[in-house]
Design a protein around this motif. Structure first.
Motif, PDB file in Angstrom:
ATOM      1  N   UNK A 196       0.809  -1.218   0.000  1.00  0.00           N
ATOM      2  CA  UNK A 196       0.000   0.000   0.000  1.00  0.00           C
ATOM      3  C   UNK A 196       0.844   1.271   0.000  1.00  0.00           C
ATOM      4  N   UNK A 197       0.187   2.366  -0.364  1.00  0.00           N
ATOM      5  CA  UNK A 197       0.774   3.707  -0.299  1.00  0.00           C
ATOM      6  C   UNK A 197      -0.200   4.614   0.436  1.00  0.00           C
ATOM      7  N   UNK A 198       0.315   5.382   1.385  1.00  0.00           N
ATOM      8  CA  UNK A 198      -0.536   6.286   2.146  1.00  0.00           C
ATOM      9  C   UNK A 198      -0.103   7.723   1.889  1.00  0.00           C
ATOM     10  N   UNK A 199      -1.051   8.559   1.527  1.00  0.00           N
ATOM     11  CA  UNK A 199      -0.791   9.981   1.296  1.00  0.00           C
ATOM     12  C   UNK A 199      -0.950  10.731   2.610  1.00  0.00           C
ATOM     13  N   UNK A 223       4.982   5.983   2.261  1.00  0.00           N
ATOM     14  CA  UNK A 223       4.248   7.196   2.614  1.00  0.00           C
ATOM     15  C   UNK A 223       4.639   8.282   1.620  1.00  0.00           C
ATOM     16  N   UNK A 224       3.632   8.972   1.092  1.00  0.00           N
ATOM     17  CA  UNK A 224       3.841  10.074   0.160  1.00  0.00           C
ATOM     18  C   UNK A 224       3.509  11.379   0.881  1.00  0.00           C
ATOM     19  N   UNK A 225       4.454  12.315   0.841  1.00  0.00           N
ATOM     20  CA  UNK A 225       4.276  13.603   1.507  1.00  0.00           C
ATOM     21  C   UNK A 225       3.949  14.678   0.474  1.00  0.00           C
ATOM     22  N   UNK A 239      -4.990  15.707  -8.100  1.00  0.00           N
ATOM     23  CA  UNK A 239      -3.979  15.287  -9.072  1.00  0.00           C
ATOM     24  C   UNK A 239      -2.965  14.352  -8.430  1.00  0.00           C
ATOM     25  N   UNK A 240      -2.559  14.665  -7.204  1.00  0.00           N
ATOM     26  CA  UNK A 240      -1.612  13.808  -6.488  1.00  0.00           C
ATOM     27  C   UNK A 240      -2.236  12.439  -6.238  1.00  0.00           C
ATOM     28  N   UNK A 241      -3.492  12.433  -5.820  1.00  0.00           N
ATOM     29  CA  UNK A 241      -4.185  11.171  -5.545  1.00  0.00           C
ATOM     30  C   UNK A 241      -4.290  10.322  -6.816  1.00  0.00           C
TER      31      UNK A 241
END
Length: 242
Positions: A196-199, A223-225, A239-241
């Motif tokens: 998984x990736x969490x924003x 994790x995406x910051x 857009x990031x999502x």
């Protein structure tokens, strides 16, 4: 009301992260724009900073302020403070100076981790300022090995201040074992895996930021910051999502 469950009561947050870093060193731990850090690199940088902080006297339950914009350096700072045994005090940029000054005074934090561009926006303080960008050449001379610091899960992980809407803001002390309990519950339901990736969109001064950063980092996920400008712009965030 059968809510009892087993969890890692004897482990601290950074210790669980270190185990993940050993298992999947090449997996991406943190992404920020075009920059990314693997678990190996994130752990190494956090170790260097932790050893640097230890040399400055940070020990179990020493309060250390964090005054940084969302960035990989912010994640390095959190991990390093925990690895050195300290508890972080979040001082989010954009917070009124009066509140930041109050938190510094109440916590008596001897150190504040920041960056060169933010130093002038801090209120007057007796705390020593460590600029992670300008001072990194010195920090990078420290060992990349995990520090050997004796720490119990009952030691403090961070101190977060209430809003003060019902009176003077109060610093709430949170132990490692409380956060570990919470994260292990969230890992089961709603659930998270290493795929998984969490924003992460929450400012560090709000408690849910601990979940957004440490849940993926203790699961082996990414994790995406994003910066404050993106989180406050619905189109940019979409857009990031996407």
């Amino acid at each position: 009301n059968q809510t009892e469950a087993d969890y890692s009561q004897d482990q601290c947050l950074h210790q669980i992260f270190e185990a993940r870093a050993a298992d999947t060193p090449d997996a991406i731990a943190v992404r920020y724009g075009d920059e990314s850090l693997s678990y190996r690199d994130l752990n190494a940088r956090a170790n260097q900073l932790a050893n640097f902080l230890s040399a400055k006297g940070v020990a179990p339950e020493t309060y250390v302020g964090i005054y940084l914009e969302p960035s990989p350096a912010m994640v390095v700072a959190i991990l390093a403070i925990h690895k050195a045994g300290g508890a972080y005090v979040p001082l989010a940029p954009g917070t009124p100076l009066e509140r930041i000054g109050m938190m510094l005074e109440e916590s008596s934090a001897p150190l504040v981790l920041t960056q060169e561009s933010l130093t002038d926006s801090l209120p007057d303080t007796s705390a020593e300022l460590v600029q992670l960008d300008a001072d990194w050449e010195s920090i990078a001379r420290e060992s990349e090995e995990n520090p050997d610091v004796s720490l119990e899960s009952s030691h403090l992980a961070y101190v977060i201040f209430t809003s003060g809407s019902t009176g003077k803001p109060k610093g709430v002390q949170i132990e490692h074992r409380s956060v570990v309990n919470f994260l292990e519950s969230m890992r089961r339901s709603p659930g998270m895996t290493a795929e998984d990736t969490l924003l992460a969109v929450t400012t560090l001064s709000f408690d849910i930021s601990v979940l957004e950063l440490y849940l993926p980092l203790t699961t082996g996920a990414s994790v995406v910051l994003v910066g404050r400008e993106t989180t406050s712009d619905g189109r940019a965030l979409a857009q990031v999502l996407t």
